[in-house]
Design a protein around this motif. Structure first.
Motif, PDB file in Angstrom:
ATOM      1  N   ILE A 182       4.147 -37.591  15.779  1.00 60.66           N
ATOM      2  CA  ILE A 182       2.718 -37.836  15.932  1.00 60.66           C
ATOM      3  C   ILE A 182       2.085 -36.849  16.900  1.00 60.66           C
ATOM      4  O   ILE A 182       0.922 -36.466  16.736  1.00 60.66           O
ATOM      5  CB  ILE A 182       2.428 -39.314  16.329  1.00 60.66           C
ATOM      6  N   ASP A 183       2.823 -36.391  17.913  1.00 60.84           N
ATOM      7  CA  ASP A 183       2.255 -35.427  18.860  1.00 60.84           C
ATOM      8  C   ASP A 183       1.937 -34.102  18.168  1.00 60.84           C
ATOM      9  O   ASP A 183       0.888 -33.496  18.418  1.00 60.84           O
ATOM     10  CB  ASP A 183       3.208 -35.206  20.041  1.00 60.84           C
ATOM     11  N   LYS A 184       2.829 -33.653  17.287  1.00 69.00           N
ATOM     12  CA  LYS A 184       2.577 -32.423  16.527  1.00 69.00           C
ATOM     13  C   LYS A 184       1.394 -32.611  15.584  1.00 69.00           C
ATOM     14  O   LYS A 184       0.562 -31.719  15.425  1.00 69.00           O
ATOM     15  CB  LYS A 184       3.817 -32.025  15.723  1.00 69.00           C
ATOM     16  N   ILE A 185       1.318 -33.769  14.954  1.00 66.06           N
ATOM     17  CA  ILE A 185       0.210 -34.053  14.040  1.00 66.06           C
ATOM     18  C   ILE A 185      -1.104 -34.092  14.817  1.00 66.06           C
ATOM     19  O   ILE A 185      -2.115 -33.552  14.360  1.00 66.06           O
ATOM     20  CB  ILE A 185       0.464 -35.366  13.265  1.00 66.06           C
ATOM     21  N   ASP A 186      -1.071 -34.679  16.011  1.00 66.77           N
ATOM     22  CA  ASP A 186      -2.265 -34.685  16.869  1.00 66.77           C
ATOM     23  C   ASP A 186      -2.731 -33.266  17.169  1.00 66.77           C
ATOM     24  O   ASP A 186      -3.903 -32.940  16.995  1.00 66.77           O
ATOM     25  CB  ASP A 186      -1.988 -35.409  18.195  1.00 66.77           C
ATOM     26  N   SER A 187      -1.805 -32.430  17.624  1.00 62.52           N
ATOM     27  CA  SER A 187      -2.197 -31.088  18.063  1.00 62.52           C
ATOM     28  C   SER A 187      -2.488 -30.140  16.910  1.00 62.52           C
ATOM     29  O   SER A 187      -3.376 -29.296  17.013  1.00 62.52           O
ATOM     30  CB  SER A 187      -1.129 -30.491  18.991  1.00 62.52           C
ATOM     31  N   GLU A 188      -1.773 -30.287  15.796  1.00 63.43           N
ATOM     32  CA  GLU A 188      -1.929 -29.340  14.689  1.00 63.43           C
ATOM     33  C   GLU A 188      -2.936 -29.771  13.628  1.00 63.43           C
ATOM     34  O   GLU A 188      -3.460 -28.933  12.897  1.00 63.43           O
ATOM     35  CB  GLU A 188      -0.576 -29.092  14.011  1.00 63.43           C
ATOM     36  N   ILE A 189      -3.200 -31.067  13.533  1.00 60.19           N
ATOM     37  CA  ILE A 189      -4.097 -31.543  12.477  1.00 60.19           C
ATOM     38  C   ILE A 189      -5.324 -32.235  13.064  1.00 60.19           C
ATOM     39  O   ILE A 189      -6.454 -31.783  12.888  1.00 60.19           O
ATOM     40  CB  ILE A 189      -3.358 -32.499  11.509  1.00 60.19           C
ATOM     41  N   ILE A 190      -5.088 -33.334  13.756  1.00 63.28           N
ATOM     42  CA  ILE A 190      -6.201 -34.173  14.206  1.00 63.28           C
ATOM     43  C   ILE A 190      -7.129 -33.419  15.159  1.00 63.28           C
ATOM     44  O   ILE A 190      -8.354 -33.509  15.031  1.00 63.28           O
ATOM     45  CB  ILE A 190      -5.673 -35.482  14.844  1.00 63.28           C
ATOM     46  N   SER A 191      -6.578 -32.644  16.061  1.00 65.20           N
ATOM     47  CA  SER A 191      -7.404 -31.914  17.031  1.00 65.20           C
ATOM     48  C   SER A 191      -8.314 -30.879  16.372  1.00 65.20           C
ATOM     49  O   SER A 191      -9.329 -30.484  16.937  1.00 65.20           O
ATOM     50  CB  SER A 191      -6.527 -31.234  18.078  1.00 65.20           C
ATOM     51  N   LYS A 192      -7.975 -30.459  15.178  1.00 62.83           N
ATOM     52  CA  LYS A 192      -8.758 -29.441  14.456  1.00 62.83           C
ATOM     53  C   LYS A 192     -10.034 -30.011  13.843  1.00 62.83           C
ATOM     54  O   LYS A 192     -10.908 -29.265  13.423  1.00 62.83           O
ATOM     55  CB  LYS A 192      -7.916 -28.793  13.346  1.00 62.83           C
ATOM     56  N   TYR A 193     -10.138 -31.323  13.769  1.00 61.92           N
ATOM     57  CA  TYR A 193     -11.340 -31.963  13.222  1.00 61.92           C
ATOM     58  C   TYR A 193     -12.433 -31.998  14.287  1.00 61.92           C
ATOM     59  O   TYR A 193     -12.601 -32.984  15.003  1.00 61.92           O
ATOM     60  CB  TYR A 193     -11.036 -33.387  12.748  1.00 61.92           C
ATOM     61  N   THR A 194     -13.193 -30.928  14.381  1.00 64.20           N
ATOM     62  CA  THR A 194     -14.238 -30.842  15.411  1.00 64.20           C
ATOM     63  C   THR A 194     -15.453 -31.700  15.082  1.00 64.20           C
ATOM     64  O   THR A 194     -16.255 -31.993  15.959  1.00 64.20           O
ATOM     65  CB  THR A 194     -14.673 -29.382  15.595  1.00 64.20           C
ATOM     66  N   ASN A 195     -15.580 -32.099  13.830  1.00 66.37           N
ATOM     67  CA  ASN A 195     -16.728 -32.904  13.422  1.00 66.37           C
ATOM     68  C   ASN A 195     -16.524 -34.407  13.632  1.00 66.37           C
ATOM     69  O   ASN A 195     -17.429 -35.185  13.354  1.00 66.37           O
ATOM     70  CB  ASN A 195     -17.059 -32.635  11.950  1.00 66.37           C
ATOM     71  N   LEU A 196     -15.354 -34.807  14.109  1.00 63.10           N
ATOM     72  CA  LEU A 196     -15.083 -36.230  14.315  1.00 63.10           C
ATOM     73  C   LEU A 196     -15.321 -36.619  15.769  1.00 63.10           C
ATOM     74  O   LEU A 196     -15.020 -35.855  16.688  1.00 63.10           O
ATOM     75  CB  LEU A 196     -13.628 -36.555  13.948  1.00 63.10           C
ATOM     76  N   SER A 197     -15.795 -37.842  15.951  1.00 60.38           N
ATOM     77  CA  SER A 197     -15.939 -38.382  17.305  1.00 60.38           C
ATOM     78  C   SER A 197     -14.552 -38.709  17.855  1.00 60.38           C
ATOM     79  O   SER A 197     -13.570 -38.759  17.111  1.00 60.38           O
ATOM     80  CB  SER A 197     -16.796 -39.654  17.274  1.00 60.38           C
ATOM     81  N   GLU A 198     -14.490 -38.951  19.144  1.00 60.29           N
ATOM     82  CA  GLU A 198     -13.198 -39.315  19.753  1.00 60.29           C
ATOM     83  C   GLU A 198     -12.669 -40.616  19.163  1.00 60.29           C
ATOM     84  O   GLU A 198     -11.469 -40.766  18.954  1.00 60.29           O
ATOM     85  CB  GLU A 198     -13.326 -39.419  21.282  1.00 60.29           C
ATOM     86  N   GLU A 199     -13.563 -41.548  18.856  1.00 56.96           N
ATOM     87  CA  GLU A 199     -13.144 -42.816  18.246  1.00 56.96           C
ATOM     88  C   GLU A 199     -12.566 -42.575  16.842  1.00 56.96           C
ATOM     89  O   GLU A 199     -11.541 -43.162  16.483  1.00 56.96           O
ATOM     90  CB  GLU A 199     -14.319 -43.787  18.172  1.00 56.96           C
ATOM     91  N   GLN A 200     -13.205 -41.693  16.085  1.00 60.70           N
ATOM     92  CA  GLN A 200     -12.697 -41.375  14.750  1.00 60.70           C
ATOM     93  C   GLN A 200     -11.343 -40.673  14.832  1.00 60.70           C
ATOM     94  O   GLN A 200     -10.454 -40.935  14.023  1.00 60.70           O
ATOM     95  CB  GLN A 200     -13.693 -40.504  13.990  1.00 60.70           C
ATOM     96  N   LYS A 201     -11.189 -39.797  15.811  1.00 59.29           N
ATOM     97  CA  LYS A 201      -9.896 -39.127  16.001  1.00 59.29           C
ATOM     98  C   LYS A 201      -8.818 -40.130  16.368  1.00 59.29           C
ATOM     99  O   LYS A 201      -7.681 -40.023  15.911  1.00 59.29           O
ATOM    100  CB  LYS A 201     -10.002 -38.037  17.069  1.00 59.29           C
ATOM    101  N   LYS A 202      -9.182 -41.117  17.185  1.00 59.85           N
ATOM    102  CA  LYS A 202      -8.211 -42.160  17.537  1.00 59.85           C
ATOM    103  C   LYS A 202      -7.834 -42.963  16.293  1.00 59.85           C
ATOM    104  O   LYS A 202      -6.657 -43.274  16.084  1.00 59.85           O
ATOM    105  CB  LYS A 202      -8.768 -43.089  18.610  1.00 59.85           C
ATOM    106  N   ASP A 203      -8.818 -43.289  15.459  1.00 64.07           N
ATOM    107  CA  ASP A 203      -8.541 -44.002  14.214  1.00 64.07           C
ATOM    108  C   ASP A 203      -7.612 -43.187  13.317  1.00 64.07           C
ATOM    109  O   ASP A 203      -6.679 -43.737  12.715  1.00 64.07           O
ATOM    110  CB  ASP A 203      -9.834 -44.312  13.453  1.00 64.07           C
ATOM    111  N   LEU A 204      -7.852 -41.888  13.224  1.00 64.03           N
ATOM    112  CA  LEU A 204      -7.010 -41.013  12.415  1.00 64.03           C
ATOM    113  C   LEU A 204      -5.591 -40.955  12.979  1.00 64.03           C
ATOM    114  O   LEU A 204      -4.613 -41.036  12.244  1.00 64.03           O
ATOM    115  CB  LEU A 204      -7.638 -39.619  12.342  1.00 64.03           C
ATOM    116  N   HIS A 205      -5.498 -40.857  14.303  1.00 64.66           N
ATOM    117  CA  HIS A 205      -4.195 -40.879  14.977  1.00 64.66           C
ATOM    118  C   HIS A 205      -3.452 -42.176  14.649  1.00 64.66           C
ATOM    119  O   HIS A 205      -2.274 -42.155  14.277  1.00 64.66           O
ATOM    120  CB  HIS A 205      -4.385 -40.749  16.495  1.00 64.66           C
ATOM    121  N   ASP A 206      -4.148 -43.292  14.771  1.00 69.70           N
ATOM    122  CA  ASP A 206      -3.528 -44.593  14.499  1.00 69.70           C
ATOM    123  C   ASP A 206      -3.080 -44.703  13.041  1.00 69.70           C
ATOM    124  O   ASP A 206      -2.031 -45.273  12.735  1.00 69.70           O
ATOM    125  CB  ASP A 206      -4.495 -45.740  14.830  1.00 69.70           C
ATOM    126  N   TRP A 207      -3.867 -44.139  12.116  1.00 68.91           N
ATOM    127  CA  TRP A 207      -3.522 -44.156  10.698  1.00 68.91           C
ATOM    128  C   TRP A 207      -2.240 -43.367  10.459  1.00 68.91           C
ATOM    129  O   TRP A 207      -1.312 -43.871   9.820  1.00 68.91           O
ATOM    130  CB  TRP A 207      -4.680 -43.596   9.877  1.00 68.91           C
TER     131      TRP A 207
END
Length: 185
Positions: A33-58
């Motif tokens: 999940i840490d790699k996915i956070d840094s390589e995928i989720i962090s690249k979504y600049t159009n998402l709010s922090e809450e949306q990024k957290k939801d994506l992380h949780d998913w």
């Protein structure tokens, strides 16, 4: 997650193919999940922090399911298998109902390709709908790799796509309780 939700509402076949991609993406990152956070989720600049957290949780829940279900290296999550089972069930209902003659005709146009694909599958035979989905997923992978695809294969894929598109449309109508109420093909 957001794409999956939209695809699930709009086109169930695309949803399954997308979820298979997500399974393989998670595998490519070794279920980390840490790699996915840094390589995928962090690249979504159009998402709010809450949306990024939801994506992380998913992603984290999918990783957990993959581990619990033993599909870390290959195979599909039960939630994806269940979706295919639901499609298979609807497929059989449509074939059994004379009011869906156009669907039956489209299936019988596709059947020779399904038979050919199943013959090539050897021991790993799938149902008709999963065979069609496997074919589409295989073509997606070949395209991503820049590999050449024969004219004959593209003709088969066009027919399979047309058939699955019709099934996906009926699935959406069925999901919205509009399919068997109107009984229109």
């Amino acid at each position: 997650m957001f794409t999956a939700s939209e695809k699930k509402r709009e086109n169930i076949a695309e949803y399954i193919l997308y979820m298979w991609q997500i399974e393989n993406l998670i595998r490519a990152y070794n279920l980390d999940i840490d790699k996915i956070d840094s390589e995928i989720i962090s690249k979504y600049t159009n998402l709010s922090e809450e949306q990024k957290k939801d994506l992380h949780d998913w992603y984290e829940s999918l990783i957990d399911m993959m581990r619990r279900e033993g599909v870390e290296k290959s195979g599909h999550l039960q939630l994806n298998k269940n979706t295919i089972i639901a499609l298979d069930d609807l497929h059989r209902q449509l074939l059994a109902d004379q009011k869906f003659a156009k669907y039956s005709a489209e299936f019988y146009k596709t059947l020779p390709y399904i038979v050919e694909l199943r013959a090539k599958a050897g021991e790993e035979k799938s149902g008709e709908i999963e065979t069609c989905l496997n074919a589409l997923y295989g073509i997606m992978m070949l395209r991503m790799q820049g590999k050449e695809i024969s004219k004959e294969t593209m003709e088969a894929i066009a027919q399979i796509s047309k058939f699955l598109g019709m099934l996906a449309g009926y699935y959406k109508k069925d999901f919205n309780n509009e399919l068997f109420d109107n009984n229109k093909d």
